[in-house]
Design an enzyme around this catalytic site. Structure first.
Site, PDB file in Angstrom:
ATOM      1  N   ASP A 196      25.633  32.727  40.510  1.00 44.84           N
ATOM      2  CA  ASP A 196      25.927  34.154  40.547  1.00 44.84           C
ATOM      3  C   ASP A 196      24.871  34.817  41.423  1.00 44.84           C
ATOM      4  O   ASP A 196      23.666  34.621  41.213  1.00 44.84           O
ATOM      5  CB  ASP A 196      25.867  34.716  39.121  1.00 44.84           C
ATOM      6  CG  ASP A 196      26.915  35.777  38.878  1.00 44.84           C
ATOM      7  OD1 ASP A 196      27.006  36.703  39.699  1.00 44.84           O
ATOM      8  OD2 ASP A 196      27.629  35.673  37.863  1.00 44.84           O
ATOM      9  N   ASP A 292      28.159  39.280  42.846  1.00 45.37           N
ATOM     10  CA  ASP A 292      28.341  40.356  41.870  1.00 45.37           C
ATOM     11  C   ASP A 292      28.531  41.716  42.564  1.00 45.37           C
ATOM     12  O   ASP A 292      27.766  42.058  43.474  1.00 45.37           O
ATOM     13  CB  ASP A 292      27.066  40.400  41.001  1.00 45.37           C
ATOM     14  CG  ASP A 292      27.210  41.279  39.782  1.00 45.37           C
ATOM     15  OD1 ASP A 292      28.043  40.972  38.919  1.00 45.37           O
ATOM     16  OD2 ASP A 292      26.474  42.287  39.695  1.00 45.37           O
ATOM     17  N   GLU A 350      32.972  39.467  43.790  1.00 45.32           N
ATOM     18  CA  GLU A 350      33.500  40.290  42.706  1.00 45.32           C
ATOM     19  C   GLU A 350      33.639  41.690  43.286  1.00 45.32           C
ATOM     20  O   GLU A 350      32.653  42.306  43.672  1.00 45.32           O
ATOM     21  CB  GLU A 350      32.546  40.299  41.508  1.00 45.32           C
ATOM     22  CG  GLU A 350      33.192  40.956  40.303  1.00 45.32           C
ATOM     23  CD  GLU A 350      32.256  41.809  39.471  1.00 45.32           C
ATOM     24  OE1 GLU A 350      32.576  42.079  38.305  1.00 45.32           O
ATOM     25  OE2 GLU A 350      31.201  42.232  39.972  1.00 45.32           O
ATOM     26  N   HIS A 421      33.671  37.090  31.638  1.00 46.69           N
ATOM     27  CA  HIS A 421      32.683  37.572  30.666  1.00 46.69           C
ATOM     28  C   HIS A 421      32.681  39.092  30.535  1.00 46.69           C
ATOM     29  O   HIS A 421      31.905  39.635  29.754  1.00 46.69           O
ATOM     30  CB  HIS A 421      31.295  37.089  31.096  1.00 46.69           C
ATOM     31  CG  HIS A 421      30.874  37.705  32.399  1.00 46.69           C
ATOM     32  ND1 HIS A 421      31.533  37.459  33.588  1.00 46.69           N
ATOM     33  CD2 HIS A 421      29.900  38.584  32.700  1.00 46.69           C
ATOM     34  CE1 HIS A 421      30.979  38.157  34.556  1.00 46.69           C
ATOM     35  NE2 HIS A 421      29.977  38.847  34.050  1.00 46.69           N
ATOM     36  N   ASP A 422      33.498  39.792  31.313  1.00 50.39           N
ATOM     37  CA  ASP A 422      33.518  41.259  31.293  1.00 50.39           C
ATOM     38  C   ASP A 422      34.767  41.823  30.642  1.00 50.39           C
ATOM     39  O   ASP A 422      34.993  43.031  30.719  1.00 50.39           O
ATOM     40  CB  ASP A 422      33.461  41.808  32.732  1.00 50.39           C
ATOM     41  CG  ASP A 422      32.083  41.655  33.364  1.00 50.39           C
ATOM     42  OD1 ASP A 422      31.092  41.564  32.625  1.00 50.39           O
ATOM     43  OD2 ASP A 422      32.013  41.625  34.605  1.00 50.39           O
TER      44      ASP A 422
HETATM   45  O1  ISL Z   1      32.463  46.145  32.690  1.00 47.65           O
HETATM   46  C1  ISL Z   1      32.494  46.877  33.634  1.00 47.65           C
HETATM   47  C2  ISL Z   1      31.964  48.254  33.641  1.00 47.65           C
HETATM   48  O2  ISL Z   1      32.842  49.122  32.984  1.00 47.65           O
HETATM   49  C3  ISL Z   1      33.000  46.337  34.844  1.00 47.65           C
HETATM   50  O3  ISL Z   1      33.354  47.318  35.725  1.00 47.65           O
HETATM   51  C4  ISL Z   1      31.873  45.479  35.400  1.00 47.65           C
HETATM   52  O4  ISL Z   1      30.646  46.064  35.185  1.00 47.65           O
HETATM   53  C5  ISL Z   1      32.044  45.312  36.842  1.00 47.65           C
HETATM   54  O5  ISL Z   1      33.159  44.506  36.992  1.00 47.65           O
HETATM   55  C6  ISL Z   1      30.822  44.673  37.446  1.00 47.65           C
HETATM   56  O6  ISL Z   1      30.499  43.513  36.772  1.00 47.65           O
HETATM   57  C7  ISL Z   1      29.409  42.754  37.193  1.00 47.65           C
HETATM   58  O7  ISL Z   1      28.251  43.509  37.398  1.00 47.65           O
HETATM   59  C8  ISL Z   1      27.659  44.101  36.261  1.00 47.65           C
HETATM   60  C9  ISL Z   1      27.533  43.159  35.083  1.00 47.65           C
HETATM   61  O8  ISL Z   1      27.244  43.883  33.922  1.00 47.65           O
HETATM   62  C10 ISL Z   1      28.796  42.370  34.863  1.00 47.65           C
HETATM   63  O9  ISL Z   1      28.618  41.453  33.808  1.00 47.65           O
HETATM   64  C11 ISL Z   1      29.111  41.701  36.145  1.00 47.65           C
HETATM   65  O10 ISL Z   1      30.197  40.824  36.062  1.00 47.65           O
HETATM   66  C12 ISL Z   1      26.300  44.552  36.708  1.00 47.65           C
HETATM   67  O11 ISL Z   1      25.612  43.483  37.276  1.00 47.65           O
END
Ligand code: ISL
Length: 657
Positions: A196, A292, A350, A421-422
């Site tokens: 990541d 990310d 992402e 994971h989100d």
């Molecule tokens: O869960 C969300 C916020 O409401 C999603 O929008 C998410 O934060 C977004 O997809 C970005 O995710 C990534 O970056 C974040 C982290 O918390 C997430 O786990 C990661 O996948 C910040 O690094």
């Protein structure tokens, strides 16, 4: 090289104004995606703009369709996005384009959330030795590549997405020796590792940020957005996106938690530091990166205030100034050139908020930016957001997938996923009662493994893991859930706030991997950092490994089938019965080999349409226990017993025809 159909659409570069016709804006990749996003958020049909009368109307007419006051800020932002981009490439004019076969198009990826996967040292937190101990399980499942959520040194405010030191392993997860061993063990099994890469922000404990705060003379001051005045942007994790630092009387930008400080990609020295760090990991032998929130790295100069209409619609103010910023493509091309290309590193971005056509601009073969991207538009149905309590209608997924499969084209390659994971588990979104848990899990797997694109599994998905039965707010660990709960409690009764968190919390996907029915789920001998809810007693890897009818066995069979079947990887895809509600039918074909996939997207029995392309091969399918010949091409089905001329709840079948 494999021949594919060509996609063509004319698209003329020009300057856009309020007088531009909606259909002209819709031809612009950015216009197309932004307008669709608005329609999606507002719960309106995408077909609207394709209506010739509406398409001929000027942009200012959007006000009326959206049914709300859009305001000048909205139009300025949209026009700026359209006019800013030197995206004069028409991604759809690529006649006679071919698919270039590549390992990552053939691979099945598996995402590990290390904190919750397997605890090797008995402290209740998953770690690298734990992962190593499960590599044979993953190999047997058929996984080709792992994507590891962050394992770098971190204070853990956002479970590792707040990095303190990019070149150090967090002690909770192990040591650099453990990491090296993991990589060696993976490569020995002919598997790959994707890390990541979190470079939109660092932890506020990163030494760059600490130095930046110390003095205005510091080289690192300009690595971040430190200003005398905040703007009106809001954070994804509630409240303002700015934190005040009294020592220097400065405000620092953090789109995520207060401890995740946004990096200023305008600074060339910062960029070089990042590339150096990436090369360092690639030198070690890692095979690529998941990037990310990579579409957020370029912010509009001066960080102008966000528009309130867009803020309300999207839930976050300011997003139009960074979700597709002016230098995004330049930065991605530079990362590619400086770091990825020399190592032939794989990349998947992402990209929250990016739709199909912008996605194409980020991933088209000719662009040298990303190999693939994750779009999120399929995770909630039209008009819904993650924290809404509603049942997901798979007919929406059908329309989404038909659109992408038919229009994303072959010079871009799609990632296919339901869980990560989100997000809460897809199984639970579709079927709140879990009445058809096994069948639904298997049918979703069947779709994921037979569409055109690269499947990404998320840990536990292969067991049919579902949302957790959290009872109170103290069960949650995620900074987003906790902050959001506090914010909601100011606006509504606690019980209601709790229900929203329960609907959308990211923690549903972060509970321990259910290895066995033992206390701690076979994940840890100690008390896990986040509780399970007892589901491990009925759903765990140990039981499922011994059961040839389990969800796990079905995944294994599907992955094996995909691996040995080029038609399921590179073959063309064609949908039939497109308008037929509740039924999804498509074929995959390549060089004379054809597969037919038929799925019931509902929990009611559905009559098989009479005019399925190969109806004669469906005749006489009476028993799955019959020999292969008698089964006339039925390769896989998610129900064990008799095949009938109708489809049972969430029944899915793969035929070779
Ligand atoms: O869960 C969300 C916020 O409401 C999603 O929008 C998410 O934060 C977004 O997809 C970005 O995710 C990534 O970056 C974040 C982290 O918390 C997430 O786990 C990661 O996948 C910040 O690094």
């Amino acid at each position: 090289m494999i021949e594919t159909r060509a996609f063509e659409r004319s698209w003329e570069p020009k300057m856009y104004t309020l007088k531009s016709k909606l259909r002209d804006l819709y031809r612009h990749p950015v216009g197309y995606d932004v307008i669709n996003k608005i329609l999606l958020q507002a719960g309106l049909s995408k077909g609207l703009i394709e209506n010739p009368v509406i398409g001929a109307l000027p942009l200012s007419f959007l006000n009326r369709i959206a049914g709300k006051k859009l305001g000048n800020g909205f139009f300025d932002a949209l026009l700026a996005l359209l006019n800013q981009s030197n995206d004069r490439l028409d991604p759809y004019s690529s006649k006679d384009k071919k698919i270039t076969p590549t390992w990552w198009k053939e691979a099945v990826f598996y995402q590990i959330y290390p904190r919750s996967f397997m605890d090797g040292n008995g402290d209740g937190v998953g770690d690298l030795p734990g992962i190593i101990s499960k590599l044979d399980y993953l190999k047997e499942l058929g996984v080709d590549a792992l994507w590891l959520s962050p394992i770098y040194d971190s204070p853990g405010d956002d479970n590792g997405y707040d990095i303190r030191d990019y070149q150090k392993i967090d002690s909770q997860f192990g040591t650099m020796e453990d990491f090296d061993l993991l990589l060696t063990e993976l490569h020995a099994r002919n598997m790959r590792l994707v890390m990541d890469l979190v470079v939109n922000h660092t932890s506020d404990e990163h030494h760059w940020f600490k130095e930046a705060l110390k003095s205005s003379e510091s080289t690192y001051r300009d690595y971040y957005f430190l200003r005398k005045e905040p703007n009106n942007w809001t954070s994804f994790f509630s409240g303002s996106a700015w934190n005040h630092y009294p020592e220097e009387d400065l405000w620092g930008l953090h789109l995520f938690s207060k401890k995740q400080m946004d990096l200023n990609w305008e600074n060339p020295k910062l960029r070089q530091d990042i590339y150096q760090m990436i090369r360092w990991w690639l030198e070690k032998g890692v095979d690529g990166f998941r990037l990310d929130v990579i579409n957020y790295i370029s912010k509009e100069t001066g960080l102008p205030d966000g528009d309130s209409f867009i803020g309300n619609l999207m839930g976050f103010t300011g997003i139009e100034h960074y979700f597709y910023g002016p230098k995004l493509h330049n930065h991605l091309q530079e990362i590619q050139k400086e770091a990825f290309t020399p190592y032939q590193a794989f990349s998947v971005g992402e990209t929250p908020g990016i739709g199909m056509k912008m996605g194409k601009l980020l991933t088209d073969d000719s662009r040298g930016e990303l190999n693939m991207m994750f779009s999120f538009d399929h995770l909630e149905t039209s008009g819904h957001a993650r924290f809404d309590q509603y049942e997901y209608d798979l007919n929406y997924y059908k329309s989404y997938i038909m659109d992408w499969m038919e229009n994303f084209a072959d010079t871009s390659w799609m990632s296919l996923f339901y869980d990560n994971h989100d997000n809460p588990r897809m199984l639970s979104k579709v079927d709140h009662t879990h009445t058809h848990r096994q069948e639904l899990a298997k049918m979703l797997a069947m779709i994921q493994m037979t569409l055109k694109g690269t499947p990404f599994l998320y840990q536990g998905q292969e067991l049919g893991m579902i949302n957790k039965d959290f009872h109170e707010i103290s069960n949650f660990r995620d900074v987003e859930s906790i902050n959001k709960y506090k914010e909601l409690c100011e606006k509504m009764p606690k019980e209601e706030a709790f229900l929203q968190i329960l609907a959308g919390s990211r923690d549903h996907a972060r509970t321990p991997m259910q290895w066995s029915a033992k206390p701690g789920c076979g994940f840890s001998n100690a008390v896990p950092w986040i509780d399970s809810d007892g589901d491990e007693l009925v759903c765990n890897a140990e039981i499922q490994m011994q059961d040839s009818e389990s969800v796990l066995s079905f995944y294994r069979d599907l992955i094996a089938l995909r691996r040995k079947t080029p038609a399921l990887i590179y073959g063309d895809i064609e949908f039939t019965h497109k308008k037929r509600k509740d039924i999804l039918i498509y074929t995959r074909y390549l060089e004379g080999e054809t597969y037919l996939i038929i799925c019931n997207l509902s929990n009611d029995e559905q009559k098989l349409p009479g005019n399925v392309p190969v109806s004669e091969s469906l005749e006489g399918l009476e028993s799955l226990s019959a020999s292969a010949d008698e089964r006339k091409g039925l390769v896989l089905c998610n129900y064990p017993a008799k095949v009938m001329k109708s489809l049972r709840a969430y029944e899915g079948r793969v035929y070779r025809i």
